[in-house]
Scaffold this motif. Structure first.
Motif, PDB file in Angstrom:
ATOM      1  N   CYS A   1       0.814  -1.209   0.000  1.00 23.95           N
ATOM      2  CA  CYS A   1       0.000   0.000   0.000  1.00 23.95           C
ATOM      3  C   CYS A   1       0.851   1.265   0.000  1.00 23.95           C
ATOM      4  O   CYS A   1       0.382   2.326  -0.385  1.00 23.95           O
ATOM      5  CB  CYS A   1      -0.950   0.009   1.199  1.00 23.95           C
ATOM      6  N   SER A   2       2.103   1.153   0.416  1.00 26.95           N
ATOM      7  CA  SER A   2       2.945   2.340   0.549  1.00 26.95           C
ATOM      8  C   SER A   2       4.422   1.959   0.465  1.00 26.95           C
ATOM      9  O   SER A   2       4.786   0.784   0.573  1.00 26.95           O
ATOM     10  CB  SER A   2       2.682   3.016   1.894  1.00 26.95           C
ATOM     11  N   GLU A   3       5.248   2.970   0.325  1.00 26.85           N
ATOM     12  CA  GLU A   3       6.687   2.737   0.329  1.00 26.85           C
ATOM     13  C   GLU A   3       7.133   2.179   1.674  1.00 26.85           C
ATOM     14  O   GLU A   3       8.007   1.312   1.744  1.00 26.85           O
ATOM     15  CB  GLU A   3       7.433   4.035   0.024  1.00 26.85           C
ATOM     16  N   ARG A   4       6.516   2.656   2.761  1.00 27.86           N
ATOM     17  CA  ARG A   4       6.862   2.181   4.106  1.00 27.86           C
ATOM     18  C   ARG A   4       6.680   0.666   4.207  1.00 27.86           C
ATOM     19  O   ARG A   4       7.577  -0.048   4.660  1.00 27.86           O
ATOM     20  CB  ARG A   4       6.007   2.892   5.159  1.00 27.86           C
ATOM     21  N   CYS A   5       5.511   0.175   3.797  1.00 27.01           N
ATOM     22  CA  CYS A   5       5.256  -1.266   3.869  1.00 27.01           C
ATOM     23  C   CYS A   5       6.212  -2.046   2.974  1.00 27.01           C
ATOM     24  O   CYS A   5       6.695  -3.115   3.343  1.00 27.01           O
ATOM     25  CB  CYS A   5       3.806  -1.568   3.513  1.00 27.01           C
ATOM     26  N   LYS A   6       6.526  -1.510   1.805  1.00 25.54           N
ATOM     27  CA  LYS A   6       7.461  -2.170   0.898  1.00 25.54           C
ATOM     28  C   LYS A   6       8.840  -2.279   1.539  1.00 25.54           C
ATOM     29  O   LYS A   6       9.483  -3.330   1.498  1.00 25.54           O
ATOM     30  CB  LYS A   6       7.534  -1.387  -0.412  1.00 25.54           C
ATOM     31  N   LEU A   7       9.294  -1.207   2.183  1.00 27.72           N
ATOM     32  CA  LEU A   7      10.617  -1.213   2.813  1.00 27.72           C
ATOM     33  C   LEU A   7      10.653  -2.099   4.060  1.00 27.72           C
ATOM     34  O   LEU A   7      11.665  -2.752   4.326  1.00 27.72           O
ATOM     35  CB  LEU A   7      11.044   0.214   3.152  1.00 27.72           C
ATOM     36  N   LEU A   8       9.551  -2.132   4.810  1.00 24.46           N
ATOM     37  CA  LEU A   8       9.498  -3.033   5.972  1.00 24.46           C
ATOM     38  C   LEU A   8       9.629  -4.481   5.530  1.00 24.46           C
ATOM     39  O   LEU A   8      10.344  -5.276   6.152  1.00 24.46           O
ATOM     40  CB  LEU A   8       8.195  -2.830   6.748  1.00 24.46           C
ATOM     41  N   ASP A   9       8.954  -4.841   4.449  1.00 23.12           N
ATOM     42  CA  ASP A   9       9.028  -6.203   3.931  1.00 23.12           C
ATOM     43  C   ASP A   9      10.441  -6.512   3.428  1.00 23.12           C
ATOM     44  O   ASP A   9      10.989  -7.577   3.721  1.00 23.12           O
ATOM     45  CB  ASP A   9       8.007  -6.387   2.807  1.00 23.12           C
ATOM     46  N   LEU A  10      11.037  -5.586   2.707  1.00 30.34           N
ATOM     47  CA  LEU A  10      12.400  -5.775   2.219  1.00 30.34           C
ATOM     48  C   LEU A  10      13.365  -5.963   3.385  1.00 30.34           C
ATOM     49  O   LEU A  10      14.241  -6.833   3.352  1.00 30.34           O
ATOM     50  CB  LEU A  10      12.822  -4.576   1.366  1.00 30.34           C
ATOM     51  N   GLY A  11      13.200  -5.169   4.444  1.00 32.37           N
ATOM     52  CA  GLY A  11      14.053  -5.300   5.627  1.00 32.37           C
ATOM     53  C   GLY A  11      13.921  -6.655   6.284  1.00 32.37           C
ATOM     54  O   GLY A  11      14.906  -7.243   6.751  1.00 32.37           O
ATOM     55  N   ALA A  12      12.696  -7.184   6.322  1.00 37.32           N
ATOM     56  CA  ALA A  12      12.482  -8.506   6.914  1.00 37.32           C
ATOM     57  C   ALA A  12      13.209  -9.588   6.119  1.00 37.32           C
ATOM     58  O   ALA A  12      13.784 -10.514   6.690  1.00 37.32           O
ATOM     59  CB  ALA A  12      10.987  -8.808   7.008  1.00 37.32           C
ATOM     60  N   TRP A  13      13.207  -9.476   4.777  1.00 35.42           N
ATOM     61  CA  TRP A  13      13.956 -10.436   3.955  1.00 35.42           C
ATOM     62  C   TRP A  13      15.449 -10.277   4.204  1.00 35.42           C
ATOM     63  O   TRP A  13      16.176 -11.264   4.306  1.00 35.42           O
ATOM     64  CB  TRP A  13      13.648 -10.235   2.471  1.00 35.42           C
ATOM     65  N   ALA A  14      15.915  -9.023   4.308  1.00 36.61           N
ATOM     66  CA  ALA A  14      17.345  -8.772   4.489  1.00 36.61           C
ATOM     67  C   ALA A  14      17.862  -9.325   5.814  1.00 36.61           C
ATOM     68  O   ALA A  14      18.982  -9.821   5.889  1.00 36.61           O
ATOM     69  CB  ALA A  14      17.629  -7.273   4.395  1.00 36.61           C
ATOM     70  N   GLU A  15      17.045  -9.247   6.862  1.00 33.51           N
ATOM     71  CA  GLU A  15      17.492  -9.778   8.157  1.00 33.51           C
ATOM     72  C   GLU A  15      17.111 -11.242   8.339  1.00 33.51           C
ATOM     73  O   GLU A  15      17.274 -11.816   9.398  1.00 33.51           O
ATOM     74  CB  GLU A  15      16.965  -8.927   9.306  1.00 33.51           C
ATOM     75  N   GLU A  16      16.596 -11.839   7.266  1.00 35.28           N
ATOM     76  CA  GLU A  16      16.245 -13.257   7.212  1.00 35.28           C
ATOM     77  C   GLU A  16      15.113 -13.643   8.151  1.00 35.28           C
ATOM     78  O   GLU A  16      15.021 -14.779   8.600  1.00 35.28           O
ATOM     79  CB  GLU A  16      17.479 -14.137   7.412  1.00 35.28           C
ATOM     80  N   SER A  17      14.215 -12.686   8.440  1.00 35.47           N
ATOM     81  CA  SER A  17      12.995 -13.015   9.175  1.00 35.47           C
ATOM     82  C   SER A  17      12.025 -13.763   8.264  1.00 35.47           C
ATOM     83  O   SER A  17      11.249 -14.594   8.720  1.00 35.47           O
ATOM     84  CB  SER A  17      12.315 -11.748   9.692  1.00 35.47           C
ATOM     85  N   HIS A  18      12.027 -13.411   6.983  1.00 33.48           N
ATOM     86  CA  HIS A  18      11.228 -14.121   5.976  1.00 33.48           C
ATOM     87  C   HIS A  18      12.133 -15.129   5.307  1.00 33.48           C
ATOM     88  O   HIS A  18      13.281 -14.837   4.984  1.00 33.48           O
ATOM     89  CB  HIS A  18      10.715 -13.166   4.895  1.00 33.48           C
ATOM     90  N   ARG A  19      11.608 -16.316   5.100  1.00 26.52           N
ATOM     91  CA  ARG A  19      12.367 -17.353   4.407  1.00 26.52           C
ATOM     92  C   ARG A  19      11.418 -18.147   3.524  1.00 26.52           C
ATOM     93  O   ARG A  19      10.248 -18.293   3.842  1.00 26.52           O
ATOM     94  CB  ARG A  19      13.012 -18.316   5.402  1.00 26.52           C
ATOM     95  N   ILE A  20      11.954 -18.711   2.468  1.00 24.72           N
ATOM     96  CA  ILE A  20      11.194 -19.619   1.627  1.00 24.72           C
ATOM     97  C   ILE A  20      11.490 -21.022   2.119  1.00 24.72           C
ATOM     98  O   ILE A  20      12.653 -21.418   2.256  1.00 24.72           O
ATOM     99  CB  ILE A  20      11.583 -19.462   0.149  1.00 24.72           C
ATOM    100  N   ALA A  21      10.446 -21.764   2.416  1.00 26.23           N
ATOM    101  CA  ALA A  21      10.606 -23.117   2.956  1.00 26.23           C
ATOM    102  C   ALA A  21      11.283 -24.015   1.923  1.00 26.23           C
ATOM    103  O   ALA A  21      11.094 -23.858   0.721  1.00 26.23           O
ATOM    104  CB  ALA A  21       9.248 -23.690   3.321  1.00 26.23           C
ATOM    105  N   GLY A  22      12.070 -24.939   2.410  1.00 18.47           N
ATOM    106  CA  GLY A  22      12.721 -25.887   1.520  1.00 18.47           C
ATOM    107  C   GLY A  22      13.978 -26.446   2.144  1.00 18.47           C
ATOM    108  O   GLY A  22      14.304 -26.187   3.303  1.00 18.47           O
ATOM    109  N   GLU A  23      14.673 -27.212   1.371  1.00 15.50           N
ATOM    110  CA  GLU A  23      15.923 -27.811   1.822  1.00 15.50           C
ATOM    111  C   GLU A  23      16.984 -26.721   1.976  1.00 15.50           C
ATOM    112  O   GLU A  23      16.988 -25.751   1.226  1.00 15.50           O
ATOM    113  CB  GLU A  23      16.404 -28.850   0.815  1.00 15.50           C
ATOM    114  N   PRO A  24      17.900 -26.894   2.919  1.00 21.99           N
ATOM    115  CA  PRO A  24      19.000 -25.926   3.038  1.00 21.99           C
ATOM    116  C   PRO A  24      19.823 -25.890   1.752  1.00 21.99           C
ATOM    117  O   PRO A  24      19.916 -26.893   1.035  1.00 21.99           O
ATOM    118  CB  PRO A  24      19.842 -26.460   4.193  1.00 21.99           C
ATOM    119  N   ALA A  25      20.396 -24.763   1.483  1.00 25.22           N
ATOM    120  CA  ALA A  25      21.235 -24.613   0.293  1.00 25.22           C
ATOM    121  C   ALA A  25      22.449 -25.522   0.400  1.00 25.22           C
ATOM    122  O   ALA A  25      22.964 -25.781   1.482  1.00 25.22           O
ATOM    123  CB  ALA A  25      21.666 -23.158   0.140  1.00 25.22           C
ATOM    124  N   LEU A  26      22.915 -25.983  -0.731  1.00 25.95           N
ATOM    125  CA  LEU A  26      24.084 -26.847  -0.793  1.00 25.95           C
ATOM    126  C   LEU A  26      25.326 -26.048  -0.429  1.00 25.95           C
ATOM    127  O   LEU A  26      25.588 -24.995  -0.994  1.00 25.95           O
ATOM    128  CB  LEU A  26      24.224 -27.415  -2.209  1.00 25.95           C
TER     129      LEU A  26
END
Length: 72
Positions: free
Chosen positions: A31-56
């Protein structure tokens, strides 16, 4: 006579506020730049992850390939 369809409405992934999915919204699906940046920050600090096998871990790849060749 055709009627224009109303724009698609989606929930902002961050705050769940309803947002019209339009090409003139530079933050969609947010809805806003704020929400977009909050989501990006969560990915950057690894709070968000895609489920799956660990990387090789490629540090031992030569050893693994040698084992595979030997049939271990």
């Amino acid at each position: 006579m055709s009627q224009a369809q109303p724009p698609l409405t989606v929930a902002c992934p961050q705050c769940r506020r309803k947002v019209e999915w339009r090409t003139d919204n530079p933050y969609r699906p947010f809805c806003s730049e704020r929400c977009k940046l909050l989501d990006l920050g969560a990915w950057a600090e690894e709070s968000h992850r895609i489920a799956g096998e660990p990387a090789l871990d490629e540090t031992n790849i030569d050893e693994w390939l040698a084992r595979a060749d030997r049939g271990d």
